[in-house]
Design a protein around this motif. Structure first.
Motif, PDB file in Angstrom:
ATOM      1  N   UNK A   1      11.321 -11.730 -28.656  1.00  0.00           N
ATOM      2  CA  UNK A   1      12.233 -11.161 -27.653  1.00  0.00           C
ATOM      3  C   UNK A   1      11.730  -9.847 -27.068  1.00  0.00           C
ATOM      4  N   UNK A   2      10.651  -9.325 -27.606  1.00  0.00           N
ATOM      5  CA  UNK A   2      10.131  -8.053 -27.087  1.00  0.00           C
ATOM      6  C   UNK A   2       9.156  -8.258 -25.933  1.00  0.00           C
ATOM      7  N   UNK A   3       8.604  -9.449 -25.839  1.00  0.00           N
ATOM      8  CA  UNK A   3       7.677  -9.761 -24.737  1.00  0.00           C
ATOM      9  C   UNK A   3       8.161 -11.072 -24.110  1.00  0.00           C
ATOM     10  N   UNK A   4       8.743 -11.013 -22.902  1.00  0.00           N
ATOM     11  CA  UNK A   4       9.313 -12.235 -22.327  1.00  0.00           C
ATOM     12  C   UNK A   4       8.251 -13.227 -21.854  1.00  0.00           C
ATOM     13  N   UNK A   5       8.590 -14.494 -21.971  1.00  0.00           N
ATOM     14  CA  UNK A   5       7.745 -15.552 -21.404  1.00  0.00           C
ATOM     15  C   UNK A   5       8.009 -15.678 -19.902  1.00  0.00           C
ATOM     16  N   UNK A   6       6.985 -16.089 -19.173  1.00  0.00           N
ATOM     17  CA  UNK A   6       7.194 -16.399 -17.753  1.00  0.00           C
ATOM     18  C   UNK A   6       8.135 -17.585 -17.604  1.00  0.00           C
ATOM     19  N   UNK A   7       7.891 -18.624 -18.410  1.00  0.00           N
ATOM     20  CA  UNK A   7       8.543 -19.912 -18.156  1.00  0.00           C
ATOM     21  C   UNK A   7       9.708 -20.212 -19.086  1.00  0.00           C
ATOM     22  N   UNK A   8      10.022 -19.282 -19.974  1.00  0.00           N
ATOM     23  CA  UNK A   8      11.148 -19.489 -20.885  1.00  0.00           C
ATOM     24  C   UNK A   8      11.966 -18.210 -21.007  1.00  0.00           C
ATOM     25  N   UNK A   9      13.323 -18.346 -21.153  1.00  0.00           N
ATOM     26  CA  UNK A   9      14.058 -19.604 -21.099  1.00  0.00           C
ATOM     27  C   UNK A   9      13.835 -20.293 -19.748  1.00  0.00           C
ATOM     28  N   UNK A  10      13.989 -21.599 -19.758  1.00  0.00           N
ATOM     29  CA  UNK A  10      13.685 -22.371 -18.553  1.00  0.00           C
ATOM     30  C   UNK A  10      14.255 -21.685 -17.326  1.00  0.00           C
ATOM     31  N   UNK A  11      13.406 -21.558 -16.312  1.00  0.00           N
ATOM     32  CA  UNK A  11      13.764 -20.744 -15.140  1.00  0.00           C
ATOM     33  C   UNK A  11      14.813 -21.381 -14.248  1.00  0.00           C
ATOM     34  N   UNK A  12      15.146 -22.653 -14.482  1.00  0.00           N
ATOM     35  CA  UNK A  12      16.279 -23.242 -13.769  1.00  0.00           C
ATOM     36  C   UNK A  12      17.596 -22.775 -14.395  1.00  0.00           C
ATOM     37  N   UNK A  13      17.494 -22.183 -15.616  1.00  0.00           N
ATOM     38  CA  UNK A  13      18.694 -21.685 -16.299  1.00  0.00           C
ATOM     39  C   UNK A  13      18.797 -20.167 -16.192  1.00  0.00           C
ATOM     40  N   UNK A  14      17.675 -19.512 -16.284  1.00  0.00           N
ATOM     41  CA  UNK A  14      17.634 -18.045 -16.219  1.00  0.00           C
ATOM     42  C   UNK A  14      16.616 -17.656 -15.157  1.00  0.00           C
ATOM     43  N   UNK A  15      17.076 -17.135 -14.020  1.00  0.00           N
ATOM     44  CA  UNK A  15      16.171 -16.921 -12.880  1.00  0.00           C
ATOM     45  C   UNK A  15      14.976 -16.040 -13.221  1.00  0.00           C
ATOM     46  N   UNK A  16      13.849 -16.412 -12.671  1.00  0.00           N
ATOM     47  CA  UNK A  16      12.628 -15.640 -12.918  1.00  0.00           C
ATOM     48  C   UNK A  16      12.754 -14.233 -12.335  1.00  0.00           C
ATOM     49  N   UNK A  17      13.702 -14.048 -11.425  1.00  0.00           N
ATOM     50  CA  UNK A  17      13.918 -12.706 -10.843  1.00  0.00           C
ATOM     51  C   UNK A  17      14.253 -11.689 -11.924  1.00  0.00           C
ATOM     52  N   UNK A  18      14.722 -12.176 -13.101  1.00  0.00           N
ATOM     53  CA  UNK A  18      14.989 -11.248 -14.210  1.00  0.00           C
ATOM     54  C   UNK A  18      13.742 -10.428 -14.553  1.00  0.00           C
ATOM     55  N   UNK A  19      12.574 -11.028 -14.370  1.00  0.00           N
ATOM     56  CA  UNK A  19      11.331 -10.328 -14.717  1.00  0.00           C
ATOM     57  C   UNK A  19      11.053  -9.171 -13.750  1.00  0.00           C
ATOM     58  N   UNK A  20      11.663  -9.261 -12.565  1.00  0.00           N
ATOM     59  CA  UNK A  20      11.481  -8.189 -11.570  1.00  0.00           C
ATOM     60  C   UNK A  20      12.076  -6.871 -12.055  1.00  0.00           C
ATOM     61  N   UNK A  21      13.059  -7.001 -12.954  1.00  0.00           N
ATOM     62  CA  UNK A  21      13.772  -5.790 -13.393  1.00  0.00           C
ATOM     63  C   UNK A  21      12.935  -4.977 -14.385  1.00  0.00           C
ATOM     64  N   UNK A  22      11.881  -5.572 -14.906  1.00  0.00           N
ATOM     65  CA  UNK A  22      11.084  -4.876 -15.926  1.00  0.00           C
ATOM     66  C   UNK A  22      10.204  -3.817 -15.278  1.00  0.00           C
ATOM     67  N   UNK A  23      10.107  -2.681 -15.952  1.00  0.00           N
ATOM     68  CA  UNK A  23       9.268  -1.594 -15.431  1.00  0.00           C
ATOM     69  C   UNK A  23       7.790  -1.926 -15.644  1.00  0.00           C
ATOM     70  N   UNK A  24       6.951  -1.418 -14.760  1.00  0.00           N
ATOM     71  CA  UNK A  24       5.496  -1.586 -14.911  1.00  0.00           C
ATOM     72  C   UNK A  24       4.971  -0.533 -15.873  1.00  0.00           C
ATOM     73  N   UNK A  25       3.887  -0.793 -16.564  1.00  0.00           N
ATOM     74  CA  UNK A  25       3.156  -2.052 -16.597  1.00  0.00           C
ATOM     75  C   UNK A  25       3.863  -3.055 -17.501  1.00  0.00           C
ATOM     76  N   UNK A  26       3.967  -4.308 -17.023  1.00  0.00           N
ATOM     77  CA  UNK A  26       4.695  -5.315 -17.789  1.00  0.00           C
ATOM     78  C   UNK A  26       3.766  -6.050 -18.756  1.00  0.00           C
ATOM     79  N   UNK A  27       4.332  -6.334 -19.916  1.00  0.00           N
ATOM     80  CA  UNK A  27       3.679  -7.190 -20.901  1.00  0.00           C
ATOM     81  C   UNK A  27       4.476  -8.486 -20.893  1.00  0.00           C
ATOM     82  N   UNK A  28       3.806  -9.575 -20.523  1.00  0.00           N
ATOM     83  CA  UNK A  28       4.482 -10.866 -20.389  1.00  0.00           C
ATOM     84  C   UNK A  28       3.712 -11.909 -21.191  1.00  0.00           C
TER      85      UNK A  28
END
Ligand code: PAP
Length: 319
Positions: free
Chosen positions: A101-128
């Motif tokens: 849970x400390x490093x999010x996956x690009x593709x999980x949780x499935x992006x049809x359930x949890x929008x990938x836009x959530x990753x936009x909220x992370x500050x740079x530099x991102x660890x994914x």
């Protein structure tokens, strides 16, 4: 396996949503752009391809499933955040949060359930993190020069780890079934040889962009590899840190035994995939090199070795 043997002749090339295509479907998997995926995972990968906005300072931790993702997430998080959180601190995030849970996956949780836009909220530099093969990653990742750390593992240990993990939710999933499909390349994000070859070739061509690590080598010499990881992530350990034993502290905090003993990792159930709740402890099984010998017959081991060797021949990648 008769129906599975028809794989090549089943390739239809039928298009779906314009440019993407499902070449074939077998059992629970579909082949999408050369990669076996569950249909829901494929939908998610497509959404990543369409909507993920990489940043030049993103770092991706890329793995084939069960190659040590949890460990790599813990290490990379601890190395990159060590100025804010010393590995010896009794408020270190790893003591209260699962490494997954400390490093999010690009593709999980499935992006049809949890929008990938959530990753936009992370500050740079991102660890994914990602299990997506290099050939399926969105073009913005290589185009922006995002760095990738890839962790590889003996496919026999991967097979056993995967079988144990999947059989927690599919009790009918025997080692014989797991072996048959894995050795045909059919497992989530498979074939494993295509997955590892893609990152291997890129690491050979661009060693400053892709760092290729191996689970067994990291287990044998963790301090050396954590230093290597820190250099690659552009946060090298200083001489003072090395002499103070900071690298050993990181190795200890992220070790299998330590992480497994932490309540957030040893108890509870979490749905990180999307409709597939798993025990938090299921990411900490044995953490050993060579556990395959306890579960595969010699014949299975030899057969899988021969298949993988043949697939990797000439590439310089050995295991
Ligand atoms: P994922 O790919 O499904 O996200 P991943 O962490 O790769 O998870 O899979 C778990 C494997 O990593 C387990 O291997 P095993 O089944 O052979 O035991 C797990 O034990 C191992 N693992 C988890 N944490 C560590 C760690 N800190 N050090 C070494 N191995 C670890």
């Amino acid at each position: 396996m008769a129906e599975e043997a028809q794989s090549e002749s089943n390739r239809s090339g039928a298009t779906e949503e314009g440019e993407s295509h499902v070449a074939e479907a077998r059992g629970v998997y579909v082949m999408y752009q050369g990669c076996w995926l569950r249909p829901r995972a494929m939908q998610s990968v497509k959404l990543v391809q369409q909507h993920f906005k990489a940043r030049p300072d993103d770092t991706l931790l890329a793995t084939f499933p069960k190659c040590g993702t949890t460990w790599l997430k813990a290490l990379a998080f601890t190395v990159t955040n060590r100025l804010d959180h010393a590995a010896t601190s009794d408020t270190h995030p790893l003591l209260t949060r699962h490494p997954q849970d400390l490093v999010p996956f690009l593709e999980m949780p499935y992006r049809q359930l949890h929008p990938i836009a959530d990753l936009e909220k992370l500050a740079s530099p991102r660890l994914l993190a990602t299990h997506i093969p290099i050939t399926l990653l969105p073009p913005c990742v290589p185009n922006l020069g995002c760095r990738v750390v890839y962790l590889f593992r003996d496919p026999k240990d991967v097979l056993v780890s995967l079988w144990q993990f999947i059989s927690k939710v599919r009790t009918e999933y025997t080692i014989d079934r797991a072996f048959d499909s894995f050795s045909e390349g059919m497992s989530p994000y498979g074939p494993i040889w295509e997955h590892s070859l893609g990152f291997w070739k890129k690491s050979m061509a661009e060693s400053d962009t892709v760092l290729f690590l191996r689970y067994d080598e990291m287990m044998a010499e963790p301090v050396k590899h954590v230093k290597m990881l820190a250099r690659f992530l552009r946060v090298p350990f200083t001489e003072q840190e090395v002499s103070r034993g900071v690298v050993e502290d990181v190795v200890h905090l992220c070790s299998f035994d330590k992480l497994r003993s932490i309540p957030v990792n040893s108890t509870g159930v979490t749905d990180r995939i999307g409709g597939v709740p798993m025990e938090n402890s299921s990411y900490f099984r044995t953490g050993k090199v060579g556990d395959w010998a306890n579960h595969l017959t010699e014949e299975m081991a030899n057969k899988l070795d021969a298949i993988v060797e043949e697939k990797l021949r000439g590439s310089g990648l050995i295991f």
